[in-house]
Write a protein that holds these residues in place. Structure first.
Motif, PDB file in Angstrom:
ATOM      1  N   GLN A   1       0.831  -1.186   0.000  1.00 44.42           N
ATOM      2  CA  GLN A   1       0.000   0.000   0.000  1.00 44.42           C
ATOM      3  C   GLN A   1       0.875   1.248   0.000  1.00 44.42           C
ATOM      4  O   GLN A   1       1.947   1.268   0.577  1.00 44.42           O
ATOM      5  N   VAL A   2       0.389   2.267  -0.669  1.00 39.99           N
ATOM      6  CA  VAL A   2       1.076   3.553  -0.727  1.00 39.99           C
ATOM      7  C   VAL A   2       0.068   4.630  -0.348  1.00 39.99           C
ATOM      8  O   VAL A   2      -1.076   4.610  -0.797  1.00 39.99           O
ATOM      9  N   GLY A  26       4.506   4.445   3.069  1.00 40.32           N
ATOM     10  CA  GLY A  26       4.161   3.060   2.795  1.00 40.32           C
ATOM     11  C   GLY A  26       5.186   2.429   1.871  1.00 40.32           C
ATOM     12  O   GLY A  26       6.379   2.696   1.982  1.00 40.32           O
ATOM     13  N   ARG A  27       4.733   1.625   0.938  1.00 42.57           N
ATOM     14  CA  ARG A  27       5.632   0.880   0.052  1.00 42.57           C
ATOM     15  C   ARG A  27       6.044   1.760  -1.129  1.00 42.57           C
ATOM     16  O   ARG A  27       5.657   1.551  -2.267  1.00 42.57           O
ATOM     17  N   THR A  28       6.845   2.754  -0.799  1.00 37.42           N
ATOM     18  CA  THR A  28       7.307   3.668  -1.835  1.00 37.42           C
ATOM     19  C   THR A  28       8.700   3.285  -2.295  1.00 37.42           C
ATOM     20  O   THR A  28       9.434   2.591  -1.603  1.00 37.42           O
ATOM     21  N   SER A  29       9.056   3.763  -3.465  1.00 40.44           N
ATOM     22  CA  SER A  29      10.381   3.524  -4.010  1.00 40.44           C
ATOM     23  C   SER A  29      10.745   4.695  -4.892  1.00 40.44           C
ATOM     24  O   SER A  29       9.901   5.237  -5.607  1.00 40.44           O
ATOM     25  N   PRO A  99       3.503   1.124  -8.070  1.00 42.89           N
ATOM     26  CA  PRO A  99       4.738   0.357  -7.891  1.00 42.89           C
ATOM     27  C   PRO A  99       5.135  -0.450  -9.115  1.00 42.89           C
ATOM     28  O   PRO A  99       6.297  -0.841  -9.244  1.00 42.89           O
TER      29      PRO A  99
END
Length: 124
Positions: A1-2, A26-29, A99
């Motif tokens: 989740q972001v 959250g699941r960031t890049s 993502p």
């Protein structure tokens, strides 16, 4: 989740400037494409600009010479510097990301994660 949270909108006179921010958590890049879209009343949500993993940017023709996108990977924050604003720039501005590899960065349906939006109003 972001999770994405925009800020920085407001009321500005034509010719003025604003800087929008979009903080990601959250699941960031840093390798994810991040984009800005906007939606004016009664209109479709439209692409404003995006930044890809390399730092390269792409803009809609309507904003190309006036807006600039940047990102601070350490802060997980995306920015939109808007200069020489016009009445037609009035809209709710959204940041978006995904993502997975985004193939068509101008296509809003490529992005699964969106912020809540921030209102930008330009008075003429």
């Amino acid at each position: 989740q972001v999770q994405l949270v925009e800020s920085g909108g407001g009321l500005v006179q034509a010719g003025g400037s604003l800087r929008l921010s979009c903080e990601a958590s959250g699941r960031t890049s840093s390798r994810n494409t991040m984009a800005w879209f906007r939606q004016a009343p009664g209109k479709e949500r439209e692409f404003v600009g995006a930044i890809i993993w390399s730092g390269a940017t792409v803009y809609a023709d309507s904003v190309k010479s006036r807006f600039r996108i940047s990102r601070d990977n350490f802060k997980s924050t995306l920015y939109l510097q808007m200069n020489n604003l016009r009445a037609e720039d009035t809209a709710v501005y959204y940041c978006a990301t995904d993502p997975k590899r985004v193939r068509d960065i101008m296509n809003r349906y490529e992005y699964d994660y969106w912020g809540q939006g921030t209102q930008v109003t330009v008075s003429s």
